[in-house]
Design a protein around this motif. Sequence first.
Motif, PDB file in Angstrom:
ATOM      1  N   THR A 211     -30.486 -26.697  10.908  1.00  0.00           N
ATOM      2  CA  THR A 211     -31.825 -26.783  11.496  1.00  0.00           C
ATOM      3  C   THR A 211     -31.740 -27.003  12.996  1.00  0.00           C
ATOM      4  O   THR A 211     -32.460 -26.362  13.784  1.00  0.00           O
ATOM      5  N   LEU A 212     -30.855 -27.896  13.427  1.00  0.00           N
ATOM      6  CA  LEU A 212     -30.706 -28.154  14.858  1.00  0.00           C
ATOM      7  C   LEU A 212     -30.186 -26.924  15.588  1.00  0.00           C
ATOM      8  O   LEU A 212     -30.653 -26.595  16.689  1.00  0.00           O
ATOM      9  N   ARG A 213     -29.236 -26.252  14.979  1.00  0.00           N
ATOM     10  CA  ARG A 213     -28.709 -25.043  15.617  1.00  0.00           C
ATOM     11  C   ARG A 213     -29.797 -23.981  15.723  1.00  0.00           C
ATOM     12  O   ARG A 213     -29.849 -23.230  16.713  1.00  0.00           O
ATOM     13  N   GLY A 214     -30.646 -23.914  14.710  1.00  0.00           N
ATOM     14  CA  GLY A 214     -31.757 -22.966  14.768  1.00  0.00           C
ATOM     15  C   GLY A 214     -32.735 -23.285  15.888  1.00  0.00           C
ATOM     16  O   GLY A 214     -33.477 -22.404  16.347  1.00  0.00           O
ATOM     17  N   LYS A 215     -32.735 -24.535  16.326  1.00  0.00           N
ATOM     18  CA  LYS A 215     -33.592 -24.961  17.432  1.00  0.00           C
ATOM     19  C   LYS A 215     -32.859 -24.885  18.775  1.00  0.00           C
ATOM     20  O   LYS A 215     -33.373 -25.344  19.805  1.00  0.00           O
ATOM     21  N   GLY A 216     -31.658 -24.324  18.756  1.00  0.00           N
ATOM     22  CA  GLY A 216     -30.908 -24.177  19.993  1.00  0.00           C
ATOM     23  C   GLY A 216     -30.093 -25.388  20.385  1.00  0.00           C
ATOM     24  O   GLY A 216     -29.740 -25.551  21.555  1.00  0.00           O
ATOM     25  N   LEU A 217     -29.769 -26.249  19.414  1.00  0.00           N
ATOM     26  CA  LEU A 217     -29.038 -27.477  19.716  1.00  0.00           C
ATOM     27  C   LEU A 217     -27.830 -27.578  18.799  1.00  0.00           C
ATOM     28  O   LEU A 217     -27.947 -27.420  17.585  1.00  0.00           O
ATOM     29  N   ASP A 218     -26.655 -27.831  19.372  1.00  0.00           N
ATOM     30  CA  ASP A 218     -25.420 -27.964  18.585  1.00  0.00           C
ATOM     31  C   ASP A 218     -24.696 -29.239  19.034  1.00  0.00           C
ATOM     32  O   ASP A 218     -23.668 -29.183  19.705  1.00  0.00           O
ATOM     33  N   PRO A 219     -25.219 -30.415  18.658  1.00  0.00           N
ATOM     34  CA  PRO A 219     -24.687 -31.674  19.201  1.00  0.00           C
ATOM     35  C   PRO A 219     -23.469 -32.183  18.445  1.00  0.00           C
ATOM     36  O   PRO A 219     -23.165 -31.747  17.333  1.00  0.00           O
ATOM     37  N   ASP A 220     -22.767 -33.122  19.069  1.00  0.00           N
ATOM     38  CA  ASP A 220     -21.820 -33.950  18.335  1.00  0.00           C
ATOM     39  C   ASP A 220     -22.623 -34.938  17.499  1.00  0.00           C
ATOM     40  O   ASP A 220     -23.830 -35.117  17.698  1.00  0.00           O
ATOM     41  N   PHE A 221     -21.945 -35.603  16.548  1.00  0.00           N
ATOM     42  CA  PHE A 221     -22.652 -36.522  15.657  1.00  0.00           C
ATOM     43  C   PHE A 221     -21.991 -37.896  15.683  1.00  0.00           C
ATOM     44  O   PHE A 221     -20.767 -38.008  15.685  1.00  0.00           O
ATOM     45  N   LEU A 222     -22.843 -38.928  15.728  1.00  0.00           N
ATOM     46  CA  LEU A 222     -22.399 -40.313  15.652  1.00  0.00           C
ATOM     47  C   LEU A 222     -22.848 -40.894  14.313  1.00  0.00           C
ATOM     48  O   LEU A 222     -23.990 -40.676  13.898  1.00  0.00           O
ATOM     49  N   PRO A 223     -21.982 -41.623  13.616  1.00  0.00           N
ATOM     50  CA  PRO A 223     -22.379 -42.194  12.327  1.00  0.00           C
ATOM     51  C   PRO A 223     -23.426 -43.293  12.506  1.00  0.00           C
ATOM     52  O   PRO A 223     -23.208 -44.270  13.228  1.00  0.00           O
ATOM     53  N   ALA A 224     -24.580 -43.117  11.857  1.00  0.00           N
ATOM     54  CA  ALA A 224     -25.669 -44.100  11.926  1.00  0.00           C
ATOM     55  C   ALA A 224     -26.447 -44.029  10.616  1.00  0.00           C
ATOM     56  O   ALA A 224     -27.453 -43.319  10.520  1.00  0.00           O
TER      57      ALA A 224
END
Length: 290
Positions: A211-224
């Motif tokens: 979903t994020l990639r479809g919105k143009g965003l490919d972030p790193d992820f932090l465990p939360a």
Amino acid sequence: MDLLRHLRFFAAVADEGHFGHAADRLGMSQPPLSQGLRRLEDQLGVTLLTRGSRGVRLTTAGADLLPRARALLDGSEQFLEAARRQRENRGAVRIGVIAALSDSHLAALTAAVRAAAPDPRARTVITSTASTAELVDEVARGGLDCAVVHHPALLGDLRAGQVLKIPRTLLVPEDHPAAGERTTLRALRGLACATAPRAHGTPAFDLLVDTLRGKGLDPDFLPAPGDRDALGAVAAGRAFALTTDPQLRSPGVRTSPAGEELALRVRVIWAEPGPPPDVRSAIENALAAA
């Protein structure tokens, strides 16, 4: 022979290094304690303790067996404690939830279940929080009556209710240029996404990534796993996050609507026969309305 009783004798004497002191600790006289240790050694066919004028010492066999004796004693206490909880919680509804649900959602579903339970004993609601993967396992083995988990999820033979969409709010560092009432995801490039680790629910995590990639965003992820972890990462300026609590406020954090595509998707799962249908419906209705 009462093995656990005699193992308590053994552990007490090993701790005190003295029969008299151990007898005082156990609330008994010394002769039956000494006789009990002899009986234990005869039963096992090994000498556990050496007795002398300077007190009592462990033999090689005693030193090897003492940790095992303690493990058995600890296990017996845990068994009795678990039995006590089962006795006191007989008839209670045991519900598991993911940490992504807000406190208000948890309170709402608990109140709804209490109101819907046909049996007065079932008005006791016991909730626990864990990852989707852990909750699926716990429901499957019978440790929980039902659970609210991420969708999608690998459920095996478990049954599942309807997919519910719970709106989420975007949390952004207050000093980030994109912070505002209508933050766009594309503007959050450079920030990590603070969310539950992939191991907590692989299919749901992968759906969020897509979903994020479809919105143009490919972030790193932090465990939360929950809001507390997410707030810390956002306030530190390291990440953005999503919460189901629209009232969540914190210094250093700005909020904005996340949009329907980023809504939290959940389902109620259970193993047959599971809790009464009225209870399951109460949970779903409470989550939809909270």
